[in-house]
Design a protein around this motif. Sequence first.
Motif, mmCIF file in Angstrom:
data_model
loop_
_atom_site.group_PDB
_atom_site.id
_atom_site.type_symbol
_atom_site.label_atom_id
_atom_site.label_comp_id
_atom_site.label_asym_id
_atom_site.label_seq_id
_atom_site.Cartn_x
_atom_site.Cartn_y
_atom_site.Cartn_z
ATOM 1 N N ARG A 95 -12.816 0.533 13.272
ATOM 2 C CA ARG A 95 -11.559 0.654 13.894
ATOM 3 C C ARG A 95 -11.494 1.227 15.346
ATOM 4 N NH1 ARG A 95 -8.301 5.020 10.772
ATOM 5 N NH2 ARG A 95 -6.937 4.351 12.244
ATOM 6 N N ALA A 96 -12.416 1.685 15.860
ATOM 7 C CA ALA A 96 -12.646 2.263 17.018
ATOM 8 C C ALA A 96 -12.123 1.298 18.205
ATOM 9 C CB ALA A 96 -14.105 2.561 17.494
ATOM 10 N N GLY A 97 -11.140 1.801 18.917
ATOM 11 C CA GLY A 97 -10.740 1.073 20.204
ATOM 12 C C GLY A 97 -9.913 -0.066 20.010
ATOM 13 N N ARG A 98 -9.411 -0.273 18.548
ATOM 14 C CA ARG A 98 -8.770 -1.377 17.980
ATOM 15 C C ARG A 98 -7.428 -0.937 17.489
ATOM 16 N NH1 ARG A 98 -12.842 -4.325 14.221
ATOM 17 N NH2 ARG A 98 -11.210 -5.868 13.869
ATOM 18 N N ARG A 99 -6.297 -1.927 17.428
ATOM 19 C CA ARG A 99 -5.113 -1.416 16.771
ATOM 20 C C ARG A 99 -5.250 -1.764 15.238
ATOM 21 N NH1 ARG A 99 -1.072 -5.753 19.231
ATOM 22 N NH2 ARG A 99 -2.954 -7.007 19.463
ATOM 23 N N THR A 100 -4.930 -0.692 14.468
ATOM 24 C CA THR A 100 -5.196 -0.449 12.889
ATOM 25 C C THR A 100 -3.606 -0.837 12.293
ATOM 26 O OG1 THR A 100 -6.968 0.638 13.058
ATOM 27 C CG2 THR A 100 -6.085 0.255 10.850
ATOM 28 N N VAL A 101 -3.531 -1.738 11.247
ATOM 29 C CA VAL A 101 -2.479 -2.094 10.642
ATOM 30 C C VAL A 101 -2.661 -1.873 9.305
ATOM 31 C CG1 VAL A 101 -0.466 -3.673 10.193
ATOM 32 C CG2 VAL A 101 -1.197 -3.322 12.451
ATOM 33 N N LEU A 102 -1.636 -1.290 8.607
ATOM 34 C CA LEU A 102 -1.657 -1.128 7.005
ATOM 35 C C LEU A 102 -1.004 -2.331 6.668
ATOM 36 C CD1 LEU A 102 -1.382 2.617 6.078
ATOM 37 C CD2 LEU A 102 -3.483 1.369 5.850
ATOM 38 N N LEU A 103 -1.517 -3.016 5.338
ATOM 39 C CA LEU A 103 -0.737 -4.097 4.902
ATOM 40 C C LEU A 103 -0.889 -3.733 3.273
ATOM 41 C CD1 LEU A 103 -0.791 -7.734 5.321
ATOM 42 C CD2 LEU A 103 -0.718 -6.920 3.187
ATOM 43 N N GLY A 104 0.240 -3.484 2.600
ATOM 44 C CA GLY A 104 0.180 -3.161 1.223
ATOM 45 C C GLY A 104 0.988 -4.128 0.602
ATOM 46 N N HIS A 105 0.601 -4.318 -0.931
ATOM 47 C CA HIS A 105 1.194 -5.299 -1.790
ATOM 48 C C HIS A 105 1.545 -4.635 -2.909
ATOM 49 C CE1 HIS A 105 0.591 -8.787 -4.715
ATOM 50 N NE2 HIS A 105 1.953 -8.656 -4.638
ATOM 51 N N SER A 106 2.865 -4.725 -3.263
ATOM 52 C CA SER A 106 3.152 -3.879 -4.580
ATOM 53 C C SER A 106 2.746 -2.513 -4.579
ATOM 54 C CB SER A 106 2.769 -4.666 -5.637
ATOM 55 O OG SER A 106 3.457 -4.436 -6.900
ATOM 56 N N LEU A 107 1.918 -1.961 -5.587
ATOM 57 C CA LEU A 107 1.463 -0.680 -5.583
ATOM 58 C C LEU A 107 0.909 -0.198 -4.364
ATOM 59 C CD1 LEU A 107 1.131 1.947 -7.342
ATOM 60 C CD2 LEU A 107 -0.969 0.871 -8.552
ATOM 61 N N GLY A 108 0.038 -1.148 -3.786
ATOM 62 C CA GLY A 108 -0.825 -0.786 -2.629
ATOM 63 C C GLY A 108 0.268 -0.346 -1.510
ATOM 64 N N GLY A 109 1.310 -1.103 -1.470
ATOM 65 C CA GLY A 109 2.378 -0.910 -0.461
ATOM 66 C C GLY A 109 2.915 0.513 -0.682
ATOM 67 N N GLN A 110 3.130 1.054 -1.818
ATOM 68 C CA GLN A 110 3.676 2.129 -2.091
ATOM 69 C C GLN A 110 2.589 3.253 -1.821
ATOM 70 O OE1 GLN A 110 5.421 3.180 -6.085
ATOM 71 N NE2 GLN A 110 5.842 0.780 -6.268
ATOM 72 N N ALA A 111 1.454 2.983 -2.400
ATOM 73 C CA ALA A 111 0.424 4.025 -1.751
ATOM 74 C C ALA A 111 0.263 4.286 -0.297
ATOM 75 C CB ALA A 111 -0.953 3.629 -2.130
ATOM 76 N N CYS A 112 0.408 3.114 0.599
ATOM 77 C CA CYS A 112 0.584 3.049 2.032
ATOM 78 C C CYS A 112 1.592 4.088 2.459
ATOM 79 C CB CYS A 112 0.672 1.881 2.666
ATOM 80 S SG CYS A 112 -1.007 0.658 2.282
ATOM 81 N N VAL A 113 2.844 3.770 1.926
ATOM 82 C CA VAL A 113 4.136 4.646 2.314
ATOM 83 C C VAL A 113 3.728 6.028 2.116
ATOM 84 C CG1 VAL A 113 6.527 4.785 1.743
ATOM 85 C CG2 VAL A 113 5.585 2.558 2.196
ATOM 86 N N LEU A 114 3.352 6.137 0.822
ATOM 87 C CA LEU A 114 2.883 7.640 0.714
ATOM 88 C C LEU A 114 2.007 8.566 1.377
ATOM 89 C CD1 LEU A 114 3.024 7.650 -3.373
ATOM 90 C CD2 LEU A 114 4.463 9.053 -1.770
ATOM 91 N N HIS A 115 0.967 7.628 1.919
ATOM 92 C CA HIS A 115 -0.131 8.113 2.780
ATOM 93 C C HIS A 115 0.776 8.305 4.182
ATOM 94 C CE1 HIS A 115 -3.251 8.432 5.677
ATOM 95 N NE2 HIS A 115 -2.762 7.428 6.378
ATOM 96 N N LEU A 116 1.529 7.654 4.619
ATOM 97 C CA LEU A 116 2.310 7.793 5.699
ATOM 98 C C LEU A 116 3.455 9.036 5.768
ATOM 99 C CD1 LEU A 116 2.852 4.113 6.906
ATOM 100 C CD2 LEU A 116 1.155 5.668 7.866
ATOM 101 N N ALA A 117 4.016 9.257 4.641
ATOM 102 C CA ALA A 117 4.982 10.204 4.440
ATOM 103 C C ALA A 117 4.298 11.500 4.404
ATOM 104 C CB ALA A 117 5.969 9.822 3.282
ATOM 105 N N ARG A 118 3.202 11.702 3.434
ATOM 106 C CA ARG A 118 2.643 12.849 3.484
ATOM 107 C C ARG A 118 1.833 13.462 4.790
ATOM 108 N NH1 ARG A 118 0.530 14.703 -1.191
ATOM 109 N NH2 ARG A 118 -1.758 14.659 -0.700
#
Length: 278
Positions: A95-118
Amino acid sequence: MQLTVHRGSDRLGVQLHPAQAPDAALVVIFPAMGVPAGYYTRFAHSLNEAGLGVAVADLRGTGTSAPRPGRDSRYGYIELADDVAAVLDALAEHRAGRRTVLLGHSLGGQACVLHLAREAARGAGHSVDGLVLIAVGLPYWRAYPRAQRLGVLAMTQFVNAVSAVLRVWPGWGFGGRQARGVIKDWAYTARHGLFPAHLGAQPGLSQVDLPVLAISVDDDQYTPPETTDHLIAALPGAQVHRDHLTTADASAPLDHFKWVKAGAALAPRITAWLPVRH
């Protein structure tokens, strides 16, 4: 290329699909419940062809992640959200020096949202530059079209009851084998339309201020557009771009899983949306 991320007694597998350009944005994909990372290979190649690097992480107990969920598995949504952070840390060199984007599908998306919220609730800056949600929502029974509501409520609570009795969800026709804590938290969202309080995420949801691309798809039997709208309504501070992929756009049939074959239609939407470095 394969990475292994150690999480106590669990090990997470991460498949890497590098981009040709060393400074290309990196998309980190978290799959749906019970869906192995390998299922997204065709989609990852479409993103590669659009100039993006891709990493796909198997959720706990799925695909190359081990061990399989058993009666002694005690993890739930908190651990899935923390796994997102652990995978991002493991990818630090990529990831060093690069943009990073999370992409979630279904439960994976919920986990990403929870990570960001926490993350937001702790007052920490966001560790990524944006979030893409494809076929992601909260399975709140009242958010479904009227004809589906009671069926959704009955199904989600039946799965929860079975997993409580057997101490694991065996994967009978839905979701693959899952830890009972994951099913318990998932079933709570279906009853109440929000994340359980013990996750500590609710205060942070309104503080998530990243760009979000939320895409629903035609003929999604598990996450119709109304459930996506219900989830993104909980992110009032995010810069949400709402999109919908039709069968005409994809030139092929779609549903909760088939959209991964529509990478040629989705990749340009993702690259056009990509945020600047956070």
